[in-house]
Design a protein around this motif. Sequence first.
Motif, PDB file in Angstrom:
ATOM      1  N   LEU A  77      21.609  -1.088 -14.878  1.00 35.53           N
ATOM      2  CA  LEU A  77      21.304   0.192 -14.636  1.00 35.53           C
ATOM      3  C   LEU A  77      21.664   1.096 -15.659  1.00 35.53           C
ATOM      4  O   LEU A  77      20.668   1.901 -15.883  1.00 35.53           O
ATOM      5  N   THR A  78      22.607   0.804 -16.231  1.00 37.23           N
ATOM      6  CA  THR A  78      23.020   1.560 -17.352  1.00 37.23           C
ATOM      7  C   THR A  78      22.182   1.407 -18.419  1.00 37.23           C
ATOM      8  O   THR A  78      21.738   2.334 -19.131  1.00 37.23           O
ATOM      9  N   LEU A  79      21.922   0.216 -18.635  1.00 35.98           N
ATOM     10  CA  LEU A  79      21.294  -0.463 -19.789  1.00 35.98           C
ATOM     11  C   LEU A  79      19.588   0.221 -19.689  1.00 35.98           C
ATOM     12  O   LEU A  79      19.142   0.671 -20.761  1.00 35.98           O
ATOM     13  N   PHE A  80      19.227   0.436 -18.386  1.00 34.86           N
ATOM     14  CA  PHE A  80      17.915   0.865 -18.322  1.00 34.86           C
ATOM     15  C   PHE A  80      18.038   2.517 -18.311  1.00 34.86           C
ATOM     16  O   PHE A  80      17.025   3.051 -19.075  1.00 34.86           O
ATOM     17  N   GLY A  81      18.994   3.313 -17.877  1.00 34.66           N
ATOM     18  CA  GLY A  81      19.263   4.757 -18.055  1.00 34.66           C
ATOM     19  C   GLY A  81      19.559   4.989 -19.356  1.00 34.66           C
ATOM     20  O   GLY A  81      18.763   5.955 -19.941  1.00 34.66           O
ATOM     21  N   ARG A  82      20.391   4.284 -20.001  1.00 36.19           N
ATOM     22  CA  ARG A  82      20.611   4.619 -21.563  1.00 36.19           C
ATOM     23  C   ARG A  82      19.500   4.421 -22.396  1.00 36.19           C
ATOM     24  O   ARG A  82      19.263   5.155 -23.388  1.00 36.19           O
ATOM     25  N   VAL A 118      15.077  -7.707 -19.754  1.00 39.09           N
ATOM     26  CA  VAL A 118      16.167  -7.684 -20.868  1.00 39.09           C
ATOM     27  C   VAL A 118      17.500  -7.707 -20.409  1.00 39.09           C
ATOM     28  O   VAL A 118      18.368  -8.459 -21.139  1.00 39.09           O
ATOM     29  N   ALA A 119      17.756  -6.883 -19.593  1.00 38.39           N
ATOM     30  CA  ALA A 119      19.259  -6.700 -19.215  1.00 38.39           C
ATOM     31  C   ALA A 119      19.841  -8.154 -18.487  1.00 38.39           C
ATOM     32  O   ALA A 119      20.851  -8.372 -18.486  1.00 38.39           O
ATOM     33  N   TRP A 174      30.774   3.800 -12.095  1.00 40.49           N
ATOM     34  CA  TRP A 174      29.264   4.116 -11.688  1.00 40.49           C
ATOM     35  C   TRP A 174      29.328   5.080 -10.291  1.00 40.49           C
ATOM     36  O   TRP A 174      28.414   5.386  -9.938  1.00 40.49           O
ATOM     37  N   GLY A 175      30.809   5.420  -9.817  1.00 42.34           N
ATOM     38  CA  GLY A 175      30.758   5.993  -8.648  1.00 42.34           C
ATOM     39  C   GLY A 175      30.035   5.297  -7.315  1.00 42.34           C
ATOM     40  O   GLY A 175      29.910   4.250  -7.271  1.00 42.34           O
ATOM     41  N   SER A 176      30.087   6.062  -6.195  1.00 41.44           N
ATOM     42  CA  SER A 176      30.005   5.246  -4.945  1.00 41.44           C
ATOM     43  C   SER A 176      28.405   5.283  -4.252  1.00 41.44           C
ATOM     44  O   SER A 176      28.026   4.916  -3.360  1.00 41.44           O
ATOM     45  N   GLN A 177      27.560   6.086  -5.134  1.00 38.02           N
ATOM     46  CA  GLN A 177      26.298   6.228  -4.390  1.00 38.02           C
ATOM     47  C   GLN A 177      25.232   4.960  -4.442  1.00 38.02           C
ATOM     48  O   GLN A 177      25.621   4.230  -5.790  1.00 38.02           O
ATOM     49  N   PHE A 178      24.266   4.964  -3.614  1.00 35.21           N
ATOM     50  CA  PHE A 178      23.324   3.814  -3.973  1.00 35.21           C
ATOM     51  C   PHE A 178      22.438   3.872  -5.027  1.00 35.21           C
ATOM     52  O   PHE A 178      21.946   5.093  -5.250  1.00 35.21           O
TER      53      PHE A 178
END
Lengths: 592, 290
Positions: free
Chosen positions: B51-56, B63-64, B117-121
């Motif tokens: 998720l982070t690799l995608f977002g950043r 790839v991730a 990453w916090g608690s949200q889905f």
Amino acid sequence: MSAARAARPRFLSDRAQFALQAALLGVLAASGLLIAGQGNGYAAQLVFNVALSVLLATGWNVIGGMTGYVSFGQVSFFGLGAYAAAIGVLHLALPWPIAALLATAAATSLAVPLGLIMLRLNGIFFALGMFGLARILQIAANGLNITGGPMGTTVPAAEGPAFPAAVTVVIAAAAAGVVAALMRTRLGLRLMAIRDDPVAAEAAGVNVWLAKVAAFCIGAGFAAIGGALYVWNIGYLDPSSAFAGTIELQTVLMVLAGGIGTVWGPVGGGILMSLLGTVLWARFPMEQQIVLGALTMLIAVALPGGLMSLLPRRGWMARPPIWGPPREASEGTLLPAVRVAVADTPGPVLVCRNLGKRFGGVAAVDGVDLEVAPGEVLAVIGPNGAGKSTLFNLLSGFAVPSTGEVEFAGCKIANIRPYVLARRGVARTFQTSRLFPTLSVWENVLLAAISRHRRKAHAVAAATELLERMGLREDWARLPQGLPPGRRRLLEIARALALEPSVLLLDEAMAGMTGPEIAQVHQVLRAAAARGCAIVAIEHVLPAIAPLAARVQVLDFGRTIAEGAPAEVLHDPTVIAAYLGTDMAGTEFAHA
Amino acid sequence: MATFATLVVLGLLWGGVYLLMAEGLNLIYGVMKVVNLAHGDFIVLGGLLALTLFGRYGLSPVVAFPLAAALLFVIGAAVQGGVLERILLAKPEGELRTLLATFGLSYVVANTSFLIWGSQFQSIPFLQSAFAVGPIAVPQGLLACSLLAAALAVAVHAWLRHTAVGRAVRATAQSALGAAACGLNVRRLRIVTFALGAAMAGGAGALVIALVPFQTSSGGDLTVQAFTLIALGGLGSYLGAWLAAELLGITEVMAQYYLGSDAAAAVIYLVFIAVLVFRPQGLLGRTMRI
């Protein structure tokens, strides 16, 4: 009397030990009550949390520690208790004490069917099955509209935490007291035996099912009271806090840190870990669970016995030996070592006809006929893999025959559970000795004696007598691993004889014994046979049993290949071929 | 009928995804007879990393996938080498202690993820279109994951069968003592196995987060789901695990459609308990050796 005193000084008397422990529990409870009564809301809330933790840890320990069924879903019963109490208060307008009691009763009764299902599992399967149960219940609670579904509901609560704290302290102390007392009862002894070795416990006449379900219900009851108290104090209930994994983690950690399977472990661990949890929560709310998780790992790796394992095994905080020490034996009080009733029946006491057992394509036992009369000693010999141990499993009810049947004292034993057979008089030992490693020598024998005797005095006298005869009396307080191998075998025979059997099945009982030990066993077995006990002894080699045996039956590849007096059988060419091999004869290997 | 056919196809594809998420656990159980209770948290960690690799950096989950696998490989090796190796499995309470240790580990991993990453889905939008095969709409992302799962299963199987290290791992699975007596470094093999199992979990997470949203506390559910699957398949068996995955996938999709998502979540646990109680030896009978 004087000798009994002389044997004691290394230990406190168990009554003194019990009194000291009760006093400590009283002091802890009194300090809890004092702090809760000070009028400081924060302090009272802290006391409530600590006492609730002790209660939950104590309940978890009954099933997870004493009985050895580690659960990752004990919070199921916490949640059930919480929900049942809340429904009682909200929808049935019950006063809190009655709602809490009814909730506990309801959750405990529900534990019976749940226990019957879940306790079919063991090890990881039970632990994860319980986790699944908690999740199912949480999902069910989400769908429960009368308690607000997933959003939860408020429930009329106690006014301030002081009163709930005081009540919880009293209940937690009572729970610890109940467990301490339980450890000194028949049920407690049976649970610890099941934890150590369920098969050996069954062979010693323990109704493993009943004992496990009882322990499951007790643990469930404690958790359910905890759940009811929790709602009463906080006045709010929702599925994710009633069935919270965090509660499970903290409970497991508390028991583990204090000492799993002990009385004081959950109490000490509960107090310490709930205080630590509170401090962490105040200082590092985000990191609290990381620290608790890491602590669980650390203890599991470095200190599996918890803090209690740092104390001396026979210190005053330890579990006192159950009903010990052995009483002073005098010739007059000795009980008969076999029951006379069965010994009087004419004809053979144990008969099997055409007995067979197949495992897949292999016939381990293939059409064996065998009979043994009261007072007779029958030796069953045969090379490795001849089917001797499978035969014993069939005779003692641990395996179900594929063909044929076994009759004991005139009754077919098909579908009779091994523990029932053990209680009716079929006792056995195991090829690799199966003693209970955490029970003392004394308790190992006592466990079987309580299967035979309803009265405590009789069980104690019978166990005492057997230790005396086996020369194990001096070692009564030691753990089985502390004995040399031969004496462990003696202990296992003593345990079997404590059932006062009419049939004694010995599976290579004399392997690894020294000459004097064999002589001792022979003496004891002769005495048992003289009183009418039928003995079937498996031995790999004949000399260990030959002096006693009137008859020898030789097995090979699951069949009887020879039968008769020891001297003739030893010279039978078929027997010699079975031991030495016929294929080898005449080849170069035979000459090598 | 078309709905039913669609549900079956979706179920089969989801079965592939379940298999992907369970393969690491199966490998570790097969070799060490130990259940890693942090398995689900490893999956979530892999997913959130993707998720982070995608977002950043806008990296796609494909790839991730190797990056998440690599990170979890390192973590897995550290856990086995640094913690679990200190527990002697030969002792009777070894299994229990390992279980408790990984139980603690699951909280460490889940709550560390929570800090980051916090608690949200959260989910990654990836290959969200579908293509039609006759009346059936096949989601591309699901198909890709399912195919990757199959490829991975074959690769692991081939690795175990046809490489020297794989054979050594299988030898250790069958008898650690025997393997050690043959001069294998059993400790290192266990570390490699655990690390590989963790890497498979992490890689699976990186792909699956494109299909289902993850929350840092989803790990427990995923562990049970994966465990159900390998228990149903007969612990340690590969063919059994695959069959179980397909069965579970179809059941889950049907339950979702006909009973709603709450009931579907309960179904997995009911199947789980029913399997443990009534069919502890798994679908295919006796456990097969890997």
